[in-house]
Design a protein around this motif. Sequence first.
Motif, PDB file in Angstrom:
ATOM      1  N   ALA A 199      29.240 -18.079 -54.508  1.00 22.26           N
ATOM      2  CA  ALA A 199      28.094 -18.979 -54.443  1.00 22.26           C
ATOM      3  C   ALA A 199      27.631 -19.109 -53.002  1.00 22.26           C
ATOM      4  CB  ALA A 199      28.479 -20.351 -54.989  1.00 22.26           C
ATOM      5  N   PRO A 200      26.305 -19.260 -52.793  1.00 20.48           N
ATOM      6  CA  PRO A 200      25.818 -19.477 -51.428  1.00 20.48           C
ATOM      7  C   PRO A 200      26.260 -20.838 -50.896  1.00 20.48           C
ATOM      8  CG  PRO A 200      24.043 -19.676 -53.035  1.00 20.48           C
ATOM      9  CD  PRO A 200      25.236 -19.179 -53.773  1.00 20.48           C
ATOM     10  N   ILE A 201      26.553 -20.876 -49.608  1.00 23.13           N
ATOM     11  CA  ILE A 201      27.033 -22.094 -48.957  1.00 23.13           C
ATOM     12  C   ILE A 201      25.955 -22.600 -48.006  1.00 23.13           C
ATOM     13  CG2 ILE A 201      28.886 -23.102 -47.572  1.00 23.13           C
ATOM     14  CD1 ILE A 201      29.764 -21.911 -50.292  1.00 23.13           C
ATOM     15  N   ARG A 202      25.729 -23.904 -48.010  1.00 20.27           N
ATOM     16  CA  ARG A 202      24.737 -24.495 -47.110  1.00 20.27           C
ATOM     17  C   ARG A 202      25.159 -25.912 -46.780  1.00 20.27           C
ATOM     18  NH1 ARG A 202      22.081 -28.153 -50.145  1.00 20.27           N
ATOM     19  NH2 ARG A 202      21.839 -27.779 -52.386  1.00 20.27           N
ATOM     20  N   LEU A 203      24.491 -26.503 -45.780  1.00 23.45           N
ATOM     21  CA  LEU A 203      24.737 -27.896 -45.441  1.00 23.45           C
ATOM     22  C   LEU A 203      24.204 -28.806 -46.547  1.00 23.45           C
ATOM     23  CD1 LEU A 203      23.847 -27.942 -41.633  1.00 23.45           C
ATOM     24  CD2 LEU A 203      26.118 -28.258 -42.648  1.00 23.45           C
ATOM     25  N   ALA A 204      24.915 -29.870 -46.821  1.00 27.30           N
ATOM     26  CA  ALA A 204      24.503 -30.812 -47.853  1.00 27.30           C
ATOM     27  C   ALA A 204      23.299 -31.628 -47.391  1.00 27.30           C
ATOM     28  CB  ALA A 204      25.650 -31.748 -48.203  1.00 27.30           C
ATOM     29  N   THR A 205      22.490 -32.024 -48.345  1.00 26.95           N
ATOM     30  CA  THR A 205      21.371 -32.936 -48.111  1.00 26.95           C
ATOM     31  C   THR A 205      21.607 -34.198 -48.938  1.00 26.95           C
ATOM     32  OG1 THR A 205      20.008 -32.136 -49.939  1.00 26.95           O
ATOM     33  CG2 THR A 205      19.866 -30.939 -47.830  1.00 26.95           C
ATOM     34  N   ALA A 206      20.756 -35.192 -48.732  1.00 31.07           N
ATOM     35  CA  ALA A 206      20.889 -36.451 -49.476  1.00 31.07           C
ATOM     36  C   ALA A 206      20.805 -36.214 -50.981  1.00 31.07           C
ATOM     37  CB  ALA A 206      19.805 -37.423 -49.021  1.00 31.07           C
ATOM     38  N   LYS A 207      20.025 -35.229 -51.408  1.00 31.29           N
ATOM     39  CA  LYS A 207      19.874 -34.956 -52.842  1.00 31.29           C
ATOM     40  C   LYS A 207      21.158 -34.429 -53.474  1.00 31.29           C
ATOM     41  CE  LYS A 207      16.394 -32.169 -52.369  1.00 31.29           C
ATOM     42  NZ  LYS A 207      15.257 -31.244 -52.732  1.00 31.29           N
ATOM     43  N   ASP A 208      22.071 -33.907 -52.660  1.00 26.77           N
ATOM     44  CA  ASP A 208      23.305 -33.323 -53.190  1.00 26.77           C
ATOM     45  C   ASP A 208      24.372 -34.365 -53.513  1.00 26.77           C
ATOM     46  OD1 ASP A 208      22.505 -30.571 -52.955  1.00 26.77           O
ATOM     47  OD2 ASP A 208      22.819 -30.745 -50.782  1.00 26.77           O
ATOM     48  N   TRP A 209      24.252 -35.574 -52.958  1.00 23.19           N
ATOM     49  CA  TRP A 209      25.366 -36.507 -53.048  1.00 23.19           C
ATOM     50  C   TRP A 209      25.720 -36.963 -54.463  1.00 23.19           C
ATOM     51  CZ3 TRP A 209      29.397 -37.471 -50.179  1.00 23.19           C
ATOM     52  CH2 TRP A 209      29.374 -36.979 -48.871  1.00 23.19           C
ATOM     53  N   GLY A 242      21.932 -22.548 -57.307  1.00 22.85           N
ATOM     54  CA  GLY A 242      20.677 -22.886 -57.965  1.00 22.85           C
ATOM     55  C   GLY A 242      20.831 -23.695 -59.225  1.00 22.85           C
ATOM     56  N   LEU A 243      22.078 -23.971 -59.617  1.00 18.99           N
ATOM     57  CA  LEU A 243      22.341 -24.725 -60.843  1.00 18.99           C
ATOM     58  C   LEU A 243      23.035 -26.051 -60.539  1.00 18.99           C
ATOM     59  CD1 LEU A 243      23.609 -21.789 -63.081  1.00 18.99           C
ATOM     60  CD2 LEU A 243      21.326 -22.806 -63.040  1.00 18.99           C
ATOM     61  N   GLY A 244      22.912 -26.512 -59.303  1.00 14.84           N
ATOM     62  CA  GLY A 244      23.576 -27.742 -58.905  1.00 14.84           C
ATOM     63  C   GLY A 244      24.826 -27.466 -58.094  1.00 14.84           C
ATOM     64  N   VAL A 245      25.427 -28.520 -57.576  1.00 14.94           N
ATOM     65  CA  VAL A 245      26.599 -28.421 -56.710  1.00 14.94           C
ATOM     66  C   VAL A 245      27.821 -27.995 -57.524  1.00 14.94           C
ATOM     67  CG1 VAL A 245      28.173 -29.700 -55.224  1.00 14.94           C
ATOM     68  CG2 VAL A 245      25.713 -30.119 -55.078  1.00 14.94           C
ATOM     69  N   THR A 246      28.447 -26.882 -57.115  1.00  8.60           N
ATOM     70  CA  THR A 246      29.674 -26.420 -57.766  1.00  8.60           C
ATOM     71  C   THR A 246      30.886 -26.545 -56.852  1.00  8.60           C
ATOM     72  OG1 THR A 246      29.215 -24.137 -57.092  1.00  8.60           O
ATOM     73  CG2 THR A 246      28.465 -24.823 -59.275  1.00  8.60           C
ATOM     74  N   GLY A 247      30.687 -27.098 -55.657  1.00 15.77           N
ATOM     75  CA  GLY A 247      31.789 -27.311 -54.731  1.00 15.77           C
ATOM     76  C   GLY A 247      31.277 -27.914 -53.446  1.00 15.77           C
ATOM     77  N   PHE A 248      32.197 -28.546 -52.712  1.00 12.56           N
ATOM     78  CA  PHE A 248      31.834 -29.080 -51.400  1.00 12.56           C
ATOM     79  C   PHE A 248      33.053 -29.068 -50.487  1.00 12.56           C
ATOM     80  CE2 PHE A 248      33.517 -32.839 -53.468  1.00 12.56           C
ATOM     81  CZ  PHE A 248      34.146 -33.544 -52.450  1.00 12.56           C
TER      82      PHE A 248
END
Length: 217
Positions: free
Chosen positions: A72-82, A118-124
């Motif tokens: 999965a692609p990795i990126r910095l979290a945003t407020a929408k991810d919480w 693209g289908l939501g957060v699958t890890g953090f």
Amino acid sequence: LVDPAHRGAGHGGAMFDAVLRLGEERDVSNFGLDATDMGRPLYAKRHFEDLFLMHRWKCATPAGYAVKNFAAPIRLATAKDWPGILALDRAASKLDRGALLQRIAQERGVQTLVADAGLGVTGFAVLRPGRVASYIGPIVAADAGTASALLVGTVVAHNNPAMPLFIDTAEKPPLEPALAAAGFTIARTLTRMGRATPGHPMAYGKQVFAIAGLELC
């Protein structure tokens, strides 16, 4: 921690008993800790049981490298991810760590990364700066491939060969190949002990690949 010159006089036991009394007065039923070999007998006398081994891994000179060929692609979290982050963590840890995770994320220099195909957060994963080393944890993910990608992402985000990295996992973690490839080795081993209600997970499960810290959970 008791100064070596004053060990054996009961100071550590007295402090530990005071903490247990304080917790019991506040109706705490689940107690956990990570014990050295020296401390284990003290805790065993107070009915703490061995749960599993914890490894602290250290990378002395972490070097960033390109992230590729991961699940999965990795990126910095945003407020929408919480909302997704907190829902995933609650399902994985069986605890509500929402306030803890959000407080950590707001500290200076902390970076929270997410896996999102693209289908939501699958890890953090969380990368925290420290005095003698930076710290990776927790890592929570749907599977080991996503967790490994998050580990690599935190090493890349760290990007400071002069500052070591620490991460804490259970014994023989699914992350072990990725840790070895990134240059991590086991620096110390502790025993996670608990005095808890039956089935309490002590914040570690199949989707919790690294804890939030030995001082946290």
